[in-house]
Design a protein around this motif. Structure first.
Motif, mmCIF file in Angstrom:
data_model
loop_
_atom_site.group_PDB
_atom_site.id
_atom_site.type_symbol
_atom_site.label_atom_id
_atom_site.label_comp_id
_atom_site.label_asym_id
_atom_site.label_seq_id
_atom_site.Cartn_x
_atom_site.Cartn_y
_atom_site.Cartn_z
ATOM 1 N N UNK A 180 29.508 32.405 42.602
ATOM 2 C CA UNK A 180 30.571 33.211 42.003
ATOM 3 C C UNK A 180 31.704 32.320 41.511
ATOM 4 N N UNK A 181 32.048 31.304 42.268
ATOM 5 C CA UNK A 181 33.121 30.395 41.863
ATOM 6 C C UNK A 181 32.737 29.612 40.611
ATOM 7 N N UNK A 182 31.494 29.162 40.526
ATOM 8 C CA UNK A 182 31.034 28.432 39.341
ATOM 9 C C UNK A 182 31.046 29.347 38.126
ATOM 10 N N UNK A 183 30.574 30.576 38.300
ATOM 11 C CA UNK A 183 30.597 31.531 37.186
ATOM 12 C C UNK A 183 32.030 31.810 36.748
ATOM 13 N N UNK A 184 32.945 31.939 37.700
ATOM 14 C CA UNK A 184 34.345 32.210 37.357
ATOM 15 C C UNK A 184 34.963 31.056 36.581
ATOM 16 N N UNK A 185 34.665 29.833 36.990
ATOM 17 C CA UNK A 185 35.199 28.669 36.276
ATOM 18 C C UNK A 185 34.655 28.619 34.852
ATOM 19 N N UNK A 190 33.357 38.112 53.738
ATOM 20 C CA UNK A 190 33.172 37.001 52.797
ATOM 21 C C UNK A 190 33.547 37.434 51.378
ATOM 22 N N UNK A 191 33.224 38.674 51.023
ATOM 23 C CA UNK A 191 33.579 39.218 49.713
ATOM 24 C C UNK A 191 35.092 39.213 49.528
ATOM 25 N N UNK A 192 35.822 39.715 50.519
ATOM 26 C CA UNK A 192 37.280 39.756 50.428
ATOM 27 C C UNK A 192 37.869 38.354 50.331
ATOM 28 N N UNK A 193 37.290 37.406 51.082
ATOM 29 C CA UNK A 193 37.790 36.034 51.042
ATOM 30 C C UNK A 193 37.611 35.424 49.652
ATOM 31 N N UNK A 194 36.469 35.671 49.024
ATOM 32 C CA UNK A 194 36.214 35.127 47.687
ATOM 33 C C UNK A 194 37.142 35.765 46.660
ATOM 34 N N UNK A 209 41.415 35.058 43.079
ATOM 35 C CA UNK A 209 42.452 35.861 42.450
ATOM 36 C C UNK A 209 41.876 36.867 41.475
ATOM 37 N N UNK A 210 40.770 37.487 41.810
ATOM 38 C CA UNK A 210 40.136 38.439 40.912
ATOM 39 C C UNK A 210 40.791 39.806 41.056
ATOM 40 N N UNK A 211 40.249 40.730 41.676
ATOM 41 C CA UNK A 211 40.743 42.108 41.718
ATOM 42 C C UNK A 211 42.131 42.178 42.357
#
Length: 87
Positions: A27-32, A75-79, A84-86
């Motif tokens: 998810x972090x790689x996709x976000x970047x 883990x979802x909430x931490x990500x 800084x998404x939702x």
């Protein structure tokens, strides 16, 4: 995405020393990558190929987030907070 940037993202989100494929890292790689393509599209508004790829990546990230939310809400909430998404 530059190799060094990807390594930095992996280091920030990995769960253990050899982790490169956990949901958080993906998810972090996709976000970047999404941020990178978004900035490219602001400069090149008619680049339809990049726009299609951006939409594909957004869909992938959405599915990965749904999977993570279903598997482990903490883990979802931490990500979400860390990226800084939702709001």
């Amino acid at each position: 995405m530059e190799k060094l940037d990807k390594i930095n993202v992996i280091d920030a989100f990995k769960r253990h020393d050899t982790d490169t494929g956990s949901a958080e890292v993906q998810i972090a790689i996709l976000s970047a990558r999404i941020v990178q393509l978004t900035s490219h599209l602001t400069a090149n508004k008619r680049d339809s190929h990049t726009k299609c790829n951006l939409l594909r990546l957004v869909g992938q990230r959405r599915r990965m987030l749904a999977y993570l939310r279903k598997e482990d809400a903490a883990r979802y909430q931490a990500v979400i907070v860390k990226l800084g998404l939702r709001k």
